[in-house]
Design a protein around this motif. Structure first.
Motif, PDB file in Angstrom:
ATOM      1  N   LEU A 126      -1.566   0.628  -6.255  1.00 15.28           N
ATOM      2  CA  LEU A 126      -1.654   0.813  -4.809  1.00 15.28           C
ATOM      3  C   LEU A 126      -2.196  -0.436  -4.126  1.00 15.28           C
ATOM      4  O   LEU A 126      -1.707  -0.837  -3.059  1.00 15.28           O
ATOM      5  CB  LEU A 126      -2.529   2.034  -4.486  1.00 15.28           C
ATOM      6  CG  LEU A 126      -1.957   3.407  -4.853  1.00 15.28           C
ATOM      7  CD1 LEU A 126      -2.970   4.503  -4.538  1.00 15.28           C
ATOM      8  CD2 LEU A 126      -0.646   3.652  -4.096  1.00 15.28           C
ATOM      9  N   TYR A 127      -3.194  -1.049  -4.736  1.00 14.43           N
ATOM     10  CA  TYR A 127      -3.729  -2.294  -4.178  1.00 14.43           C
ATOM     11  C   TYR A 127      -2.654  -3.384  -4.174  1.00 14.43           C
ATOM     12  O   TYR A 127      -2.501  -4.135  -3.194  1.00 14.43           O
ATOM     13  CB  TYR A 127      -4.931  -2.746  -5.007  1.00 14.43           C
ATOM     14  CG  TYR A 127      -5.447  -4.116  -4.641  1.00 14.43           C
ATOM     15  CD1 TYR A 127      -6.344  -4.285  -3.594  1.00 14.43           C
ATOM     16  CD2 TYR A 127      -5.040  -5.242  -5.356  1.00 14.43           C
ATOM     17  CE1 TYR A 127      -6.809  -5.545  -3.251  1.00 14.43           C
ATOM     18  CE2 TYR A 127      -5.511  -6.506  -5.030  1.00 14.43           C
ATOM     19  CZ  TYR A 127      -6.384  -6.648  -3.973  1.00 14.43           C
ATOM     20  OH  TYR A 127      -6.842  -7.892  -3.640  1.00 14.43           O
ATOM     21  N   ARG A 130      -0.079  -2.736  -1.400  1.00 11.45           N
ATOM     22  CA  ARG A 130      -0.608  -3.060  -0.070  1.00 11.45           C
ATOM     23  C   ARG A 130      -0.609  -4.566   0.168  1.00 11.45           C
ATOM     24  O   ARG A 130      -0.232  -5.037   1.245  1.00 11.45           O
ATOM     25  CB  ARG A 130      -2.023  -2.499   0.076  1.00 11.45           C
ATOM     26  CG  ARG A 130      -2.092  -1.011   0.268  1.00 11.45           C
ATOM     27  CD  ARG A 130      -3.481  -0.596   0.761  1.00 11.45           C
ATOM     28  NE  ARG A 130      -4.527  -1.025  -0.160  1.00 11.45           N
ATOM     29  CZ  ARG A 130      -5.014  -0.275  -1.129  1.00 11.45           C
ATOM     30  NH1 ARG A 130      -4.534   0.958  -1.322  1.00 11.45           N
ATOM     31  NH2 ARG A 130      -5.978  -0.723  -1.913  1.00 11.45           N
ATOM     32  N   GLN A 131      -1.046  -5.327  -0.825  1.00 12.22           N
ATOM     33  CA  GLN A 131      -1.094  -6.780  -0.665  1.00 12.22           C
ATOM     34  C   GLN A 131       0.296  -7.369  -0.488  1.00 12.22           C
ATOM     35  O   GLN A 131       0.513  -8.243   0.359  1.00 12.22           O
ATOM     36  CB  GLN A 131      -1.769  -7.412  -1.884  1.00 12.22           C
ATOM     37  CG  GLN A 131      -3.235  -7.049  -2.049  1.00 12.22           C
ATOM     38  CD  GLN A 131      -4.083  -7.547  -0.884  1.00 12.22           C
ATOM     39  OE1 GLN A 131      -4.618  -6.761  -0.112  1.00 12.22           O
ATOM     40  NE2 GLN A 131      -4.192  -8.847  -0.756  1.00 12.22           N
ATOM     41  N   GLN A 134       1.967  -6.576   3.042  1.00 10.69           N
ATOM     42  CA  GLN A 134       1.570  -7.471   4.132  1.00 10.69           C
ATOM     43  C   GLN A 134       2.382  -8.761   4.116  1.00 10.69           C
ATOM     44  O   GLN A 134       2.824  -9.253   5.159  1.00 10.69           O
ATOM     45  CB  GLN A 134       0.084  -7.782   4.012  1.00 10.69           C
ATOM     46  CG  GLN A 134      -0.818  -6.567   4.149  1.00 10.69           C
ATOM     47  CD  GLN A 134      -2.276  -6.898   3.893  1.00 10.69           C
ATOM     48  OE1 GLN A 134      -2.636  -8.052   3.693  1.00 10.69           O
ATOM     49  NE2 GLN A 134      -3.128  -5.880   3.895  1.00 10.69           N
TER      50      GLN A 134
END
Length: 715
Positions: A126-127, A130-131, A134
């Protein structure tokens, strides 16, 4: 004639291509083994990194085969290694789209996944998503303008969308490869020419030593601060820390500080130590601490490896230089951690002297001249490929057979084309490893960080397609427009007028990195603003006295390392490999002689406040201990601060440069009065003079040479 027009199946070419693929696979595995421990590296890293390196190497073989296969005309027999058009089209489709998916999706997601710092795979993915979301939102937002332009000009269709995606990916890759290749085209022959001088090579190694040592000191101090933070976190057993007990225990085991390990905690008040940790421990804080700890360990490992290789190079170069008197060269016992070729000794001391002292310098000069001609030919071909393609040097060396306006590429042309591609790739990839502006990423022997391995492999794969197409345009349009690669990719790049002009005009900007590297622009920017590229340019060595970058200072540091005053602390610094659970092995370090007792205790094994530092601009010998303690406290208090932006970092660099600037000698005497001439000074009879009279007879009579006790004036 009909047999020539319809050749049989290319059995020999297919066997050659299959053997070439096996050789490429073996070389890629050796490269992975050099930078990563294959047994302990997870499969999710090895498999995509293998293909990210294997595909560009395959393109070096596929491009010459495509040139020879597409140049078959009616009545002409195929020349060189060739394959059917259908097989070539399938190969290009698989190569391009697999490279595209790897560089834009798979490798970036896996890189952030390995660098997330979280424990659970779900949180890590998930991290990572997200990164990457962006980043891709910014890219897709920029591409929206191009999408509107393409749909208005060429209509809404799937081919228009595919052409836009391929054109934008090509333009981005071309911009990066032109800059990196321009830097490498100058750096490779210049390094060979400068290293031909044995004494000059030793001087540059010594001049580079203070910078490496300073960065190693900074990396170790940053790691010590984080280790102390983890140690304090392990002592907290109440409050929100209880929710992350297992996670904290893993971090403490990763650090594994011995009981006798000196830390700065004993020199700080308890209140100051308590401010290291936040009041409430959250999952985000734990992930950030884990990420920074792993990065710090890999940074320390990186500079330990650089320092070890630098000292080893200095020792070998000094031995080569000293062998001029005895005509014998002996490097001593090889390192047990060295490669097979380094442990293999087939030469006698005399033949080794002839090789390293007599033959290798002239060989480097010859290769430097050859690569300089190759670099000039590539730059010239970039300049004339649109206006005067017939004057391209690469075209003249690759296309040897002409039938009117149609050209054919034979086996010799294929070999030369592969060599041109290898040199262009080497120039670009050398720049990636030398220009260290990539957030501290680096390739370390047997200990490369997972995130660094993903990032470097993605850059290699990203540059392969634009570089191959750029090389193909060096040839005549009558040749490259008949290739399968042009029909697959080139027609989509030239579909719009904007992308066509970009492909024609942008390669001219290769002159900027070439001139910047040739005339040392990077070194001037670094000396002017305090930041730049971590490469030693011409004139970076300080030949006068001591100071930052002084070869004398580097010589002293290397001598202290060899004498054992720095070796024991360096070996203790790598007692545990970075990566924690990954189980990576520790890197090989030099075995330095020296006393292991307390008299030769390394300054690296002491606390940061009592450590002997290199004489650099960031560490002055006149700095007080209180300033050092406050500096350490400021580092600890800013552990949880967010990363600085460009302007804040620039301001801090300028402030640090001004604060640590030495006062010029001509300015030091201002405000201290006028120095008295010699005739106004007195002699105490012991050969020492004094400008200030003292004693009971100190009066005006001394100005005229009279003594206070004589009572008379001499004229």
């Amino acid at each position: 004639m009909m047999a020539l027009a319809n050749p049989g199946p290319p059995v020999g070419s297919e066997v050659f291509a299959a053997l070439a693929l096996l050789v490429i696979s073996f070389i890629v595995i050796l490269i992975l083994r050099y930078y990563l421990p294959l047994r302990t590296t997870p499969a999710y890293l090895l498999v995509p990194v293998f293909f990210a390196l294997w595909l560009p190497a395959y393109i070096v073989i596929l491009m010459p085969i495509d040139l020879a296969s597409s140049a078959r005309h009616d009545g002409d027999a195929p020349r060189g290694i060739w394959l059917p058009d259908r097989l070539l089209l399938i190969s290009w489709r698989i190569t391009y789209w697999l490279t595209f998916v790897l560089t834009w999706f798979i490798l970036p997601i896996l890189a952030e996944y390995s660098d997330s710092g979280y424990r659970e795979p779900k949180d890590r993915i998930l991290y990572s998503l997200r990164q990457n979301a962006q980043y891709h939102l910014v890219i897709f937002g920029s591409a929206a303008i191009g999408l509107i332009y393409v749909f208005i000009s060429y209509g809404v269709s799937f081919s228009s969308l595919k052409g836009l995606v391929m054109s934008l990916a090509y333009c981005w890759g071309l911009a990066l490869v032109i800059y990196l290749m321009g830097h490498g085209l100058v750096a490779i022959p210049r390094r060979l020419f400068r290293n031909a001088s044995i004494s000059g090579r030793l001087r540059r190694i010594q001049a580079h030593a203070p910078m490496i040592y300073e960065k190693l000191e900074e990396a170790e101090m940053a790691l010590e601060d984080l280790e102390m933070q983890v140690s304090e976190l392990g002592r907290r057993k109440v409050g929100s820390a209880r929710n992350f007990r297992d996670w904290i225990e893993e971090l403490v085991e990763m650090v594994e500080l011995p009981e006798s390990h000196p830390t700065a905690r004993t020199n700080r008040p308890s209140g100051e130590v308590d401010r290291i940790l936040p009041t409430v421990i959250t999952e985000k804080y734990m992930a950030d601490l884990t990420r920074r700890l792993i990065r710090a360990r890999h940074a320390r490992c990186r500079y330990v490896d650089e320092w070890s290789r630098l000292v080893e190079s200095a020792v070998e170069t000094q031995a080569i230089l000293d062998s001029a008197a005895s005509k014998k060269l002996d490097f001593g016992q090889p390192s047990p951690h060295g490669s097979f070729w380094s442990r293999l000794s087939l030469l006698t001391p005399y033949t080794r002297y002839l090789l390293h002292y007599r033959i290798v310098p002239y060989l480097r000069i010859g290769l430097s001249v050859l690569f300089s001609f190759a670099s000039a030919s590539i730059v010239w071909s970039e300049m004339v490929k649109v206006a005067l393609p017939s004057l391209s040097v690469i075209r003249l060396t690759v296309v040897h057979h002409w039938n009117g306006k149609q050209g054919q590429v034979g086996f010799a042309g294929q070999v030369i084309a592969a060599l041109w591609l290898v040199y262009m790739c080497a120039a670009a990839l050398t720049s990636i490893t030398e220009v260290k502006v990539w957030r501290g990423r680096a390739l370390v022997r047997r200990n490369t960080a997972h995130e660094s391995a993903f990032w470097y492999s993605s850059q290699v794969a990203r540059l392969s397609i634009p570089l191959s197409y750029n090389f193909m345009t060096f040839l005549s349009p009558e040749v490259y427009k008949e290739t399968t690669f042009y029909r697959f990719l080139g027609r989509l790049i030239t579909m719009t007028t904007a992308s066509t002009w970009f492909d024609y005009l942008f390669p001219v900007f290769i002159l900027f990195p070439v001139c910047a590297t040739l005339f040392g622009l990077y070194g001037r920017v670094k000396r002017l603003f305090g930041f730049g590229l971590d490469v030693i340019e011409d004139g970076d060595e300080n030949d006068n006295g001591y100071g930052t970058g002084s070869w004398r200072e580097g010589r002293d540091l290397i001598k202290r390392e060899l004498n054992g005053t720095l070796g024991r602390g360096r070996r203790d610094a790598v007692r545990h490999p970075p990566g924690g659970a990954s189980g990576a092995r520790s890197i090989p370090v030099l075995s330095m002689p020296g006393d292991e007792g307390g008299s030769s205790a390394s300054p690296l094994s002491r606390s940061p406040n009592s450590r002997q530092l290199a004489n650099t601009s960031a560490r002055r010998t006149g700095t007080s201990s209180s300033a050092g303690a406050s500096g350490a406290a400021s580092r600890l208090s800013l552990v949880d601060a967010p990363e600085e932006n460009f302007f804040e970092s620039l301001g801090h660099r300028l402030k640090n440069t001004i604060d640590t600037m030495d006062t010029p000698k001509w300015f030091q005497g201002i405000g201290q009065g006028i120095k008295k001439p010699k005739w106004m000074e007195t002699n105490d009879g012991n050969g020492s003079s004094s400008s200030a009279p003292s004693g009971p007879g100190a009066d005006v009579r001394r100005w005229f040479g009279g003594g206070g006790g004589e009572g008379r004036i001499r004229l």
